[in-house]
Design a protein around this motif. Structure first.
Motif, PDB file in Angstrom:
ATOM      1  N   LEU A  44      22.863  32.663 -10.676  1.00 50.52           N
ATOM      2  CA  LEU A  44      23.930  32.896 -11.651  1.00 50.52           C
ATOM      3  C   LEU A  44      25.136  33.564 -11.010  1.00 50.52           C
ATOM      4  N   LEU A  45      24.873  34.498 -10.095  1.00 53.82           N
ATOM      5  CA  LEU A  45      25.961  35.283  -9.494  1.00 53.82           C
ATOM      6  C   LEU A  45      26.330  34.756  -8.114  1.00 53.82           C
ATOM      7  N   ARG A  46      26.067  33.464  -7.879  1.00 53.52           N
ATOM      8  CA  ARG A  46      26.182  32.924  -6.520  1.00 53.52           C
ATOM      9  C   ARG A  46      27.571  33.079  -5.915  1.00 53.52           C
ATOM     10  N   TRP A  47      28.628  32.927  -6.717  1.00 57.07           N
ATOM     11  CA  TRP A  47      29.950  33.054  -6.107  1.00 57.07           C
ATOM     12  C   TRP A  47      30.283  34.513  -5.818  1.00 57.07           C
ATOM     13  N   ARG A  48      29.838  35.417  -6.691  1.00 53.51           N
ATOM     14  CA  ARG A  48      30.106  36.852  -6.516  1.00 53.51           C
ATOM     15  C   ARG A  48      29.532  37.379  -5.205  1.00 53.51           C
ATOM     16  N   TYR A  60      34.150  32.219   6.935  1.00 50.37           N
ATOM     17  CA  TYR A  60      34.876  31.733   5.767  1.00 50.37           C
ATOM     18  C   TYR A  60      36.183  31.087   6.208  1.00 50.37           C
ATOM     19  N   MET A  95      38.936  34.587  -3.030  1.00 49.79           N
ATOM     20  CA  MET A  95      38.204  35.786  -3.453  1.00 49.79           C
ATOM     21  C   MET A  95      39.115  36.746  -4.203  1.00 49.79           C
ATOM     22  N   LEU A 143      31.825  36.584 -14.872  1.00 43.37           N
ATOM     23  CA  LEU A 143      30.764  37.140 -14.033  1.00 43.37           C
ATOM     24  C   LEU A 143      29.864  36.059 -13.436  1.00 43.37           C
ATOM     25  N   PHE A 144      29.486  35.083 -14.250  1.00 39.08           N
ATOM     26  CA  PHE A 144      28.545  34.066 -13.783  1.00 39.08           C
ATOM     27  C   PHE A 144      29.256  32.784 -13.340  1.00 39.08           C
ATOM     28  N   ALA A 145      30.607  32.790 -13.354  1.00 35.24           N
ATOM     29  CA  ALA A 145      31.344  31.556 -13.091  1.00 35.24           C
ATOM     30  C   ALA A 145      31.681  31.420 -11.611  1.00 35.24           C
ATOM     31  N   THR A 146      32.028  30.191 -11.229  1.00 39.79           N
ATOM     32  CA  THR A 146      32.585  29.948  -9.902  1.00 39.79           C
ATOM     33  C   THR A 146      34.052  29.568 -10.115  1.00 39.79           C
ATOM     34  N   ASN A 194      29.707  36.199  -2.352  1.00 46.31           N
ATOM     35  CA  ASN A 194      30.718  36.123  -1.291  1.00 46.31           C
ATOM     36  C   ASN A 194      31.519  37.419  -1.211  1.00 46.31           C
ATOM     37  N   LEU A 195      31.801  38.005  -2.378  1.00 45.77           N
ATOM     38  CA  LEU A 195      32.638  39.203  -2.401  1.00 45.77           C
ATOM     39  C   LEU A 195      31.933  40.379  -1.748  1.00 45.77           C
ATOM     40  N   ASP A 226      29.977  29.807   2.088  1.00 49.38           N
ATOM     41  CA  ASP A 226      30.139  30.014   0.650  1.00 49.38           C
ATOM     42  C   ASP A 226      28.767  30.023  -0.018  1.00 49.38           C
ATOM     43  N   PHE A 227      28.394  31.172  -0.605  1.00 49.33           N
ATOM     44  CA  PHE A 227      27.041  31.367  -1.105  1.00 49.33           C
ATOM     45  C   PHE A 227      26.698  30.384  -2.221  1.00 49.33           C
ATOM     46  N   ALA A 228      27.718  29.934  -2.962  1.00 48.53           N
ATOM     47  CA  ALA A 228      27.464  28.973  -4.032  1.00 48.53           C
ATOM     48  C   ALA A 228      26.882  27.679  -3.460  1.00 48.53           C
ATOM     49  N   ARG A 229      27.272  27.314  -2.254  1.00 51.42           N
ATOM     50  CA  ARG A 229      26.705  26.124  -1.616  1.00 51.42           C
ATOM     51  C   ARG A 229      25.543  26.486  -0.705  1.00 51.42           C
TER      52      ARG A 229
END
Lengths: 346, 255
Positions: A224-228, B90, B98, B106-109, A230-231, A289-292
């Motif tokens: 669920l938090l896959r993009w976060r 990256y 970023m 929160l849960f979005a890309t 990266n931060l 990119d953690f989402a991928r």
């Protein structure tokens, strides 16, 4: 026209490496079901699966059906789940601790989870309780390692994390050795020793079934938090300056990755290197990119452990422990990686 | 905008400075000068709420910063850290993207709108051609411009820049400072620290001289960043000369 074609060609080039992990997993599934003392052709396998799905009759000998569904399936399922678990946990730890060398092994998570699980074995507890103890052990280990490293806060936080991991790992190994001394030498000790080397030989359908909920529960926050995620690789202060509440986020990620590792350890024992190696390869294929990265690492880890487990049960007359095989391919690959990429870890 | 009331900053048990009261006006460039160890970076971290104040308050849009969620702070203040590295390969576009974290659920890309914002930010600082390059492999100046782009993508009206020209070559220093001026002209408020007093004269609406313990002076550069004040701040003899022909001020040491 030319530009459109060119960009489409680039797109497909970009997608090709991303397709590799699922393709590899499918190939490994065919091999894992097919190879063994009783060989099964892909055609027979397809017939059996189709019969299950449609509810009809496969026309295969009952022995073949038994081998597929009773013998191979639990083991294949366990290998897929354990591989996916270790690889995604490794990817998560590496991103979270901003360090491509971190793995569940290095942070003491595996050792902590092993200690918890062995305690469960010595006390003859049920599978679910063993998983619970493994989770608590893993969580305690990572908290200790991270806490010690954060308290020291020297010039090189990475070095302290590694050193703390080694020290805590040594302490946990000592505790494991103590349990081995205390264990029943005829019944429990061989089980513990074999289990410490990592194996799926004794996996039951119940084990595989117990693994699934823990794995899903742990992977859910990571997915669920896959993009976060990266931060978090930017570090505490920068991530907060970008609007991230790093404290709760880090806690959720650590809990998820540790739960996933503990679930894998409680079923398969300690299987090293997967959590370190597979995220590296996945990153080479799809980027950081953690989402991928997360799905790629999970699929690749599943395929890799399936291959290793298939080798473990077909290479020799006796079962080769998984930990031995993963170390044999992992360590040389790691050294090669280190030598070929002197700067900027992939 | 951003203001401080009798702010004390530092780490627990070690106060680096106190009694700081200043307010940043919209469209203003405030330049912070001070010797190593005067606590510029620590002050910045306190301004951003990354370190708790040891006394006094930081106020953002009239509210106490300490009580605001990080997301609300990030929508109004963007931070450009000093000498920046990433630990994974990256691409420049990923790093700029970023900056959108405070705008993304929160849960979005990142959605198409976020990607468009990141691309527009890259375009506006003139490094759109670097979007697909690895962030770790572009030059220090290009990295700094990428951070400016990230701050733009963040969409915050206040920018805090920690030594944006540190370790850049002459040309890249000028390029970064040109961007700073453009951002000011576009209505951003900017706080930046530098080791080059001439930059303060060239760029700043106000200058703050920071010495260990707190502010030594605050005001327009011509009045505050004088030869005597700079000599006292850094402990070396300094000459400040107006170059009439170039329309600039030169600050040079007397060796």
């Amino acid at each position: 026209m030319t530009a459109g074609l060119l960009s489409r060609w680039r797109l497909s080039c970009w997608r090709l490496p991303a397709l590799l992990p699922p393709l590899l997993l499918v190939l490994m599934l065919l091999l894992a079901f097919g190879l063994g003392a009783f060989a099964i052709s892909p055609a027979d396998l397809a017939r059996a699966v189709w019969a299950r799905l449609s509810g009809g009759d496969s026309g295969l000998a009952p022995a073949v059906e038994t081998v597929i569904w009773q013998i191979r399936l639990p083991r294949v399922l366990a290998a897929v789940l354990v591989g996916a678990a270790l690889a995604s946990a490794g990817a998560a730890y590496q991103a979270m601790f901003r360090n491509p060398l971190v793995s569940p092994d290095l942070l003491g998570v595996s050792a902590g989870a092993s200690l918890g699980a062995i305690l469960g074995i010595v006390l003859s507890l049920p599978v679910l309780a063993i998983q619970g103890l493994a989770f608590l052990g893993g969580l305690a280990a990572v908290a200790l390692v991270y806490g010690v490293a954060a308290a020291v806060r020297g010039q090189d936080p990475l070095l302290f994390l590694v050193l703390a991991g080694i020290a805590v790992g040594a302490l946990l190994s000592a505790a494991i050795s103590l349990l081995k001394v205390l264990a029943d030498p005829y019944d429990q000790l061989p089980a513990i020793t074999y289990w410490l080397l990592g194996s799926l030989a004794a996996v039951t359908p119940e084990d595989a079934a117990a693994l699934l909920p823990a794995l899903l529960l742990g992977l859910l926050p990571l997915a669920l938090l896959r993009w976060r995620m990266n931060l978090l690789t930017l570090g505490e202060e920068e991530a907060r300056a970008l609007g991230v509440e790093t404290g709760p986020l880090r806690l959720v990620f650590i809990a998820g990755a540790t739960l996933v590792t503990a679930a894998a350890v409680s079923v398969a024992g300690t299987v090293g290197w997967v959590g370190l190696l597979v995220p590296h390869v996945a990153r080479l294929l799809v980027g950081p990119d953690f989402a991928r990265l997360l799905p790629a690492a999970a699929l690749l880890g599943a395929g890799f452990l399936l291959a290793v487990d298939t080798a473990a049960r077909t290479l020799a007359a006796v079962e080769v422990p998984l930990g031995i095989l993963t170390a044999c391919c992992g360590a040389p690959f790691f050294l090669w990686l280190m030598a070929s990429r002197p700067r900027g870890w992939a | 905008m951003l203001e401080t009331l009798d702010l004390a900053y530092g780490y627990p048990g070690r106060t680096l400075g106190s009694g700081i009261t200043l307010s940043l006006e919209p469209g203003e460039v405030l330049c912070l000068l001070g010797p190593n160890g005067s606590g510029k970076t620590t002050l910045f971290k306190t301004l951003l709420g990354l370190l708790p104040p040891l006394g006094g308050q930081v106020r953002l849009g009239g509210a106490d910063l300490a009580g605001l969620p990080r997301r609300a702070v990030a929508r109004r203040i963007a931070f450009l850290p000093q000498s920046h590295t990433v630990h994974f390969p990256y691409r420049v576009r990923d790093v700029v993207l970023m900056g959108r974290a405070a705008q993304i659920g929160l849960f979005a890309t990142p959605a198409a709108a976020d990607r468009a914002a990141a691309d527009a930010a890259l375009e506006s600082v003139g490094i759109a051609h670097l979007a697909g390059r690895s962030y770790a492999e572009v030059s220090g100046g290009e990295r700094q411009l990428a951070l400016v782009a990230r701050a733009l993508a963040q969409g915050a009206p206040v920018l805090v820049m920690d030594e944006p020209t540190a370790s850049l070559d002459f040309g890249n220093q000028v390029r970064v400072l040109q961007r700073v001026r453009q951002l000011r002209d576009a209505g951003h408020s900017i706080v930046l620290s530098t080791h080059d007093p001439a930059q303060a004269h060239a760029l700043a609406d106000r200058v703050a001289l920071l010495r260990p313990g707190g502010l030594a002076a605050l005001g327009p550069p011509a009045r505050v960043a004088t030869a005597q004040a700079l000599a006292a701040l850094y402990g070396v003899p300094v000459a400040v000369e107006r170059l009439a022909a170039a329309g600039t001020v030169a600050v040079v040491p007397r060796l």
